[in-house]
Design a protein around this motif. Structure first.
Motif, mmCIF file in Angstrom:
data_model
loop_
_atom_site.group_PDB
_atom_site.id
_atom_site.type_symbol
_atom_site.label_atom_id
_atom_site.label_comp_id
_atom_site.label_asym_id
_atom_site.label_seq_id
_atom_site.Cartn_x
_atom_site.Cartn_y
_atom_site.Cartn_z
ATOM 1 N N ALA A 57 -27.924 -8.721 -86.385
ATOM 2 C CA ALA A 57 -28.109 -7.313 -86.765
ATOM 3 C C ALA A 57 -29.277 -6.700 -85.998
ATOM 4 O O ALA A 57 -29.192 -5.570 -85.507
ATOM 5 C CB ALA A 57 -28.340 -7.210 -88.272
ATOM 6 N N GLN A 58 -30.379 -7.473 -85.878
ATOM 7 C CA GLN A 58 -31.550 -6.983 -85.143
ATOM 8 C C GLN A 58 -31.217 -6.781 -83.662
ATOM 9 O O GLN A 58 -31.583 -5.791 -83.051
ATOM 10 C CB GLN A 58 -32.729 -7.981 -85.250
ATOM 11 C CG GLN A 58 -33.192 -8.288 -86.663
ATOM 12 C CD GLN A 58 -33.511 -7.037 -87.466
ATOM 13 O OE1 GLN A 58 -34.301 -6.210 -87.058
ATOM 14 N NE2 GLN A 58 -32.865 -6.903 -88.624
ATOM 15 N N PHE A 59 -30.492 -7.757 -83.128
ATOM 16 C CA PHE A 59 -30.157 -7.757 -81.710
ATOM 17 C C PHE A 59 -29.229 -6.588 -81.362
ATOM 18 O O PHE A 59 -29.414 -5.911 -80.347
ATOM 19 C CB PHE A 59 -29.510 -9.095 -81.338
ATOM 20 C CG PHE A 59 -29.350 -9.305 -79.858
ATOM 21 C CD1 PHE A 59 -30.466 -9.322 -79.023
ATOM 22 C CD2 PHE A 59 -28.092 -9.494 -79.299
ATOM 23 C CE1 PHE A 59 -30.329 -9.515 -77.653
ATOM 24 C CE2 PHE A 59 -27.944 -9.687 -77.928
ATOM 25 C CZ PHE A 59 -29.066 -9.701 -77.104
ATOM 26 N N ALA A 68 -27.344 -10.146 -92.641
ATOM 27 C CA ALA A 68 -27.699 -11.458 -93.198
ATOM 28 C C ALA A 68 -26.719 -11.825 -94.311
ATOM 29 O O ALA A 68 -26.269 -12.965 -94.421
ATOM 30 C CB ALA A 68 -29.128 -11.428 -93.729
ATOM 31 N N TRP A 69 -26.348 -10.835 -95.137
ATOM 32 C CA TRP A 69 -25.431 -11.060 -96.259
ATOM 33 C C TRP A 69 -24.058 -11.538 -95.758
ATOM 34 O O TRP A 69 -23.517 -12.530 -96.248
ATOM 35 C CB TRP A 69 -25.301 -9.760 -97.069
ATOM 36 C CG TRP A 69 -24.215 -9.764 -98.100
ATOM 37 C CD1 TRP A 69 -23.005 -9.166 -98.008
ATOM 38 C CD2 TRP A 69 -24.249 -10.402 -99.388
ATOM 39 N NE1 TRP A 69 -22.264 -9.374 -99.151
ATOM 40 C CE2 TRP A 69 -23.011 -10.142 -100.027
ATOM 41 C CE3 TRP A 69 -25.201 -11.176 -100.072
ATOM 42 C CZ2 TRP A 69 -22.691 -10.616 -101.291
ATOM 43 C CZ3 TRP A 69 -24.879 -11.644 -101.345
ATOM 44 C CH2 TRP A 69 -23.650 -11.373 -101.940
ATOM 45 N N ASN A 70 -23.513 -10.806 -94.752
ATOM 46 C CA ASN A 70 -22.204 -11.179 -94.199
ATOM 47 C C ASN A 70 -22.241 -12.555 -93.536
ATOM 48 O O ASN A 70 -21.288 -13.329 -93.634
ATOM 49 C CB ASN A 70 -21.720 -10.136 -93.183
ATOM 50 C CG ASN A 70 -21.258 -8.854 -93.857
ATOM 51 O OD1 ASN A 70 -20.994 -8.836 -95.051
ATOM 52 N ND2 ASN A 70 -21.188 -7.783 -93.092
ATOM 53 N N PHE A 99 -19.821 -16.580 -85.074
ATOM 54 C CA PHE A 99 -19.124 -15.620 -85.936
ATOM 55 C C PHE A 99 -20.141 -14.897 -86.818
ATOM 56 O O PHE A 99 -20.123 -13.681 -86.950
ATOM 57 C CB PHE A 99 -18.183 -16.424 -86.834
ATOM 58 C CG PHE A 99 -16.772 -15.922 -86.865
ATOM 59 C CD1 PHE A 99 -16.288 -15.027 -85.933
ATOM 60 C CD2 PHE A 99 -15.919 -16.375 -87.859
ATOM 61 C CE1 PHE A 99 -14.975 -14.580 -85.990
ATOM 62 C CE2 PHE A 99 -14.609 -15.940 -87.923
ATOM 63 C CZ PHE A 99 -14.148 -15.045 -86.979
ATOM 64 N N ALA A 100 -21.043 -15.676 -87.442
ATOM 65 C CA ALA A 100 -22.076 -15.115 -88.329
ATOM 66 C C ALA A 100 -23.034 -14.211 -87.551
ATOM 67 O O ALA A 100 -23.479 -13.181 -88.050
ATOM 68 C CB ALA A 100 -22.846 -16.240 -89.014
ATOM 69 N N LEU A 101 -23.329 -14.599 -86.322
ATOM 70 C CA LEU A 101 -24.225 -13.811 -85.457
ATOM 71 C C LEU A 101 -23.649 -12.418 -85.205
ATOM 72 O O LEU A 101 -24.383 -11.434 -85.119
ATOM 73 C CB LEU A 101 -24.432 -14.554 -84.128
ATOM 74 C CG LEU A 101 -25.457 -13.998 -83.148
ATOM 75 C CD1 LEU A 101 -26.873 -14.137 -83.667
ATOM 76 C CD2 LEU A 101 -25.337 -14.696 -81.796
ATOM 77 N N THR A 102 -22.324 -12.346 -85.117
ATOM 78 C CA THR A 102 -21.674 -11.057 -84.836
ATOM 79 C C THR A 102 -21.295 -10.304 -86.117
ATOM 80 O O THR A 102 -20.646 -9.263 -86.050
ATOM 81 C CB THR A 102 -20.398 -11.267 -83.979
ATOM 82 O OG1 THR A 102 -19.473 -12.085 -84.715
ATOM 83 C CG2 THR A 102 -20.708 -11.930 -82.656
ATOM 84 N N SER A 103 -21.694 -10.838 -87.282
ATOM 85 C CA SER A 103 -21.262 -10.235 -88.559
ATOM 86 C C SER A 103 -22.082 -8.997 -88.942
ATOM 87 O O SER A 103 -21.734 -8.289 -89.874
ATOM 88 C CB SER A 103 -21.339 -11.264 -89.682
ATOM 89 O OG SER A 103 -22.691 -11.575 -89.961
ATOM 90 N N VAL A 151 -27.214 -16.867 -92.893
ATOM 91 C CA VAL A 151 -28.098 -15.725 -93.215
ATOM 92 C C VAL A 151 -29.022 -15.446 -92.032
ATOM 93 O O VAL A 151 -29.191 -14.295 -91.611
ATOM 94 C CB VAL A 151 -28.899 -16.007 -94.514
ATOM 95 C CG1 VAL A 151 -30.049 -15.015 -94.678
ATOM 96 C CG2 VAL A 151 -27.979 -15.957 -95.735
ATOM 97 N N LEU A 152 -29.605 -16.505 -91.475
ATOM 98 C CA LEU A 152 -30.507 -16.354 -90.321
ATOM 99 C C LEU A 152 -29.777 -15.752 -89.124
ATOM 100 O O LEU A 152 -30.271 -14.827 -88.480
ATOM 101 C CB LEU A 152 -31.085 -17.722 -89.920
ATOM 102 C CG LEU A 152 -32.201 -18.278 -90.805
ATOM 103 C CD1 LEU A 152 -32.527 -19.713 -90.412
ATOM 104 C CD2 LEU A 152 -33.469 -17.424 -90.683
#
Length: 227
Positions: free
Chosen positions: A74-76, A169-171, A162-166, A67-68
């Motif tokens: 997303a912000q980046f 936060a939900w994804n 992977f999560a960073l590029t999703s 989530v983090l």
């Protein structure tokens, strides 16, 4: 890139990558089970609540981290002057998936650099885990899992990228949940089965097959998808 493929890739990475996890997490699961009373250790039925709560704690930590990372990504991506940040994200996650496969298959150990970085943070967190030992109650196993979920591991870090590029936060949380569920079969059976299973999973040929599967998923991300 379809969400289903990405989630499935994360699940498969957890499933086949947990072969690699055995070396690290296996010791922790061993530590958990060895600290339990004899009557619990000798019965798999009595052991299940401890193994389940430990793994719920571990996967919860993965989801929090996902989530983090998803939120930060997303912000980046909003700050970057890119026409299509999703395409860039797709390339990054595909390349990381390939690097992860090479790492699991013991062809290229670049992800150990990430583990070294994470070990600094781990030194701060690890003493918290010791407070839950010896484990006498499933809630203590839950606490142990929550702490040990932050153990430095190249496999986890690759999925976190992977999560960073999703892009949300939900994804990011969903991705880490899919990955965590993929690691469950190996870690649940490992808490109960004999040593031969660990030795089998650590054989180079098994790691190579697992690594090859993950590389294939990385390459699939680069294929054109129809929505």
């Amino acid at each position: 890139m379809t969400t289903e493929l990405t989630l499935f890739s994360a699940f498969i990475a957890g499933l086949v990558g947990s072969v690699h996890c055995i070396g690290m997490c296996g010791g922790i699961v061993g530590l958990l089970t060895m600290s339990l009373p004899d009557n619990v250790r000798q019965s798999y039925l009595r052991l299940i609540p401890y193994l389940l709560t430990y793994n719920i704690g571990r996967i919860s930590s993965y989801i929090i981290a996902g989530v983090l990372m998803g939120f930060l990504g997303a912000q980046f991506s909003q700050m970057l002057p890119l026409e299509n940040p999703r395409v860039v994200a797709m390339w990054v996650s595909g390349l990381f998936m390939i690097a992860l496969g090479l790492y699991i298959g013991a062809w290229w150990q670049a992800l150990t650099v990430l583990e070294k970085g994470g070990s600094y943070l781990w030194r701060k967190i690890e003493p918290l885990g010791r407070r839950f030992l010896p484990v006498k109650h499933p809630l203590q196993a839950l606490g142990l899992g929550l702490v040990w979920g932050w153990l430095p591991c190249g496999l986890v870090y690759a999925i976190l990228v992977f999560a960073l590029t999703s892009n949300s936060a939900w994804n990011g949380g969903l991705l880490m949940l899919a990955f965590g569920l993929g690691t469950l079969p190996m870690l649940l059976t490992m808490g109960a089965t004999a040593q031969w299973f660990t030795q089998f999973a650590q054989k180079l040929i098994v790691r190579r097959i697992a690594g090859f599967v993950v590389i294939l998923f990385g390459l699939m991300i680069f294929l054109p998808h129809h929505h």
